[in-house]
Scaffold this active site. Structure first.
Site, PDB file in Angstrom:
ATOM      1  N   PRO A  88       0.815  -1.219   0.000  1.00 59.94           N
ATOM      2  CA  PRO A  88       0.000   0.000   0.000  1.00 59.94           C
ATOM      3  C   PRO A  88       0.851   1.274   0.000  1.00 59.94           C
ATOM      4  CG  PRO A  88      -0.566  -1.414   1.884  1.00 59.94           C
ATOM      5  CD  PRO A  88       0.554  -2.073   1.156  1.00 59.94           C
ATOM      6  N   GLU A 115       2.410  -7.503   8.433  1.00 59.82           N
ATOM      7  CA  GLU A 115       2.403  -6.051   8.609  1.00 59.82           C
ATOM      8  C   GLU A 115       3.412  -5.356   7.707  1.00 59.82           C
ATOM      9  OE1 GLU A 115       1.438  -8.152  11.070  1.00 59.82           O
ATOM     10  OE2 GLU A 115      -0.499  -7.201  10.725  1.00 59.82           O
ATOM     11  N   ARG A 153      -3.350  -8.158 -20.959  1.00 67.94           N
ATOM     12  CA  ARG A 153      -4.248  -7.778 -22.049  1.00 67.94           C
ATOM     13  C   ARG A 153      -3.649  -6.727 -22.978  1.00 67.94           C
ATOM     14  NH1 ARG A 153      -7.197  -3.721 -21.265  1.00 67.94           N
ATOM     15  NH2 ARG A 153      -9.090  -4.381 -22.303  1.00 67.94           N
ATOM     16  N   ASP A 168      -9.815   1.235 -24.906  1.00 72.12           N
ATOM     17  CA  ASP A 168     -10.214   1.057 -23.520  1.00 72.12           C
ATOM     18  C   ASP A 168     -10.457   2.388 -22.842  1.00 72.12           C
ATOM     19  OD1 ASP A 168      -9.864  -1.615 -23.611  1.00 72.12           O
ATOM     20  OD2 ASP A 168      -7.868  -1.604 -22.714  1.00 72.12           O
TER      21      ASP A 168
HETATM   22 CL1  6GU Z   1      -0.180  -3.795  -3.318  1.00 67.31          CL
HETATM   23  N1  6GU Z   1      -0.932  -4.533  -0.904  1.00 67.31           N
HETATM   24  C1  6GU Z   1      -1.741  -4.469   0.160  1.00 67.31           C
HETATM   25  N2  6GU Z   1      -1.504  -5.261   1.220  1.00 67.31           N
HETATM   26  N3  6GU Z   1      -2.778  -3.654   0.235  1.00 67.31           N
HETATM   27  C2  6GU Z   1      -3.010  -2.884  -0.820  1.00 67.31           C
HETATM   28  C3  6GU Z   1      -2.220  -2.902  -1.972  1.00 67.31           C
HETATM   29  C4  6GU Z   1      -1.161  -3.751  -1.974  1.00 67.31           C
HETATM   30  N4  6GU Z   1      -2.708  -2.012  -2.845  1.00 67.31           N
HETATM   31  C5  6GU Z   1      -3.763  -1.472  -2.258  1.00 67.31           C
HETATM   32  N5  6GU Z   1      -3.958  -1.981  -1.042  1.00 67.31           N
END
Ligand code: 6GU
Length: 248
Positions: A88, A115, A153, A168
């Protein structure tokens, strides 16, 4: 395109990789995907891949040794290949990033879990970090699947010849126009006349305008960078005027 996926849960990928377009792309050897279980790169007899964080606090951290050994083993002596950590904290995936990734002959995707991963994994082997949006998943696996699908794709030949990715949503810089198929009337809702006319120029014009209308309604931010003709800019100005708050 070859994609290596490093994960503690290789079986999570069974579904997406063995159906439909991704299945056919692999059968046709346009795409090869190898899954590697990070646990196979542990040395101790307990095959430990995570440990408690220095400094305390909750949760577990993925250890540097198995992950770095796995990346080095999979990467071989190819220093060019991107090693992408799914987290994230990464840069947000967009169609532009997907296009960038699709230009590589090979990618290594590293799925974080728990984590987080020991910071020294980043320093040793990671070349890029990607997130698929501002929300938190339990691990990088679903994000890796999203990347594999979106990249696959764009590989020439993966979609049929008559069904390219050029039009797209997002690739065009606009959302897609509305689609219709038979019947011509469904529950008193008719297919727009423009689509039944057989006039290909007229159909193209209608579709462009409806794509602009939809983008204006749902994603006006995208219009700041969309490539519009003079005529289409006037059409957009009319839309904006019809929507403007009443004077006074
Ligand atoms: Cl790549 N990993 C995790 N754990 N949560 C996420 C993510 C990735 N992308 C958005 N939320």
């Amino acid at each position: 395109m070859h994609i290596d996926i490093l994960t503690l849960f290789p079986e999570m990928f069974d579904g997406p990789l063995t159906e439909s377009i991704l299945k056919r792309a692999q059968e046709n050897e346009l795409l090869t995907i190898r899954r590697h279980n990070i646990r196979d790169y542990t040395t101790g007899k307990h095959h430990t891949v995570d440990d408690t964080p220095y400094g305390g606090g909750g949760g577990m951290v993925m250890m540097a040794e198995p992950l770095v050994t796995a990346v080095e083993g999979v990467r071989g002596d190819d220093p060019q290949v991107p090693v992408i950590l799914l987290t994230p904290q990464g840069r947000t995936l967009t169609q532009k990033v997907v296009q960038e990734l699709a230009a590589y002959p090979r990618l290594i995707l590293v799925c974080g879990r728990y984590e987080g991963v020991d910071e020294r994994v980043r320093q040793s082997v990671i070349t890029d970090e990607i997130s698929i949006g501002d929300y938190v998943l339990t691990g990088g696996e679903l994000a890796a699947m999203v990347i594999v699908d979106a990249v696959a794709r764009l590989i020439p030949g993966v979609l049929g010849a008559r069904w390219g990715a050029e039009e797209d949503s997002h690739a065009m810089g606009l959302l897609e126009y509305p689609h219709y198929t038979r019947p011509p009337v469904f529950r008193e809702q008719a297919v727009p006349d423009a689509l039944l006319s057989g006039d290909h120029g007229g159909i193209e014009r209608w579709r462009r305008r409806e794509a602009i209308r939809r983008t204006w309604q749902r994603r006006p931010d995208m219009l700041l960078t969309a490539n519009l003709s003079e005529d289409e800019r006037w059409f957009l100005a009319d839309l904006a005027e019809a929507d403007a708050p009443p004077p006074g």
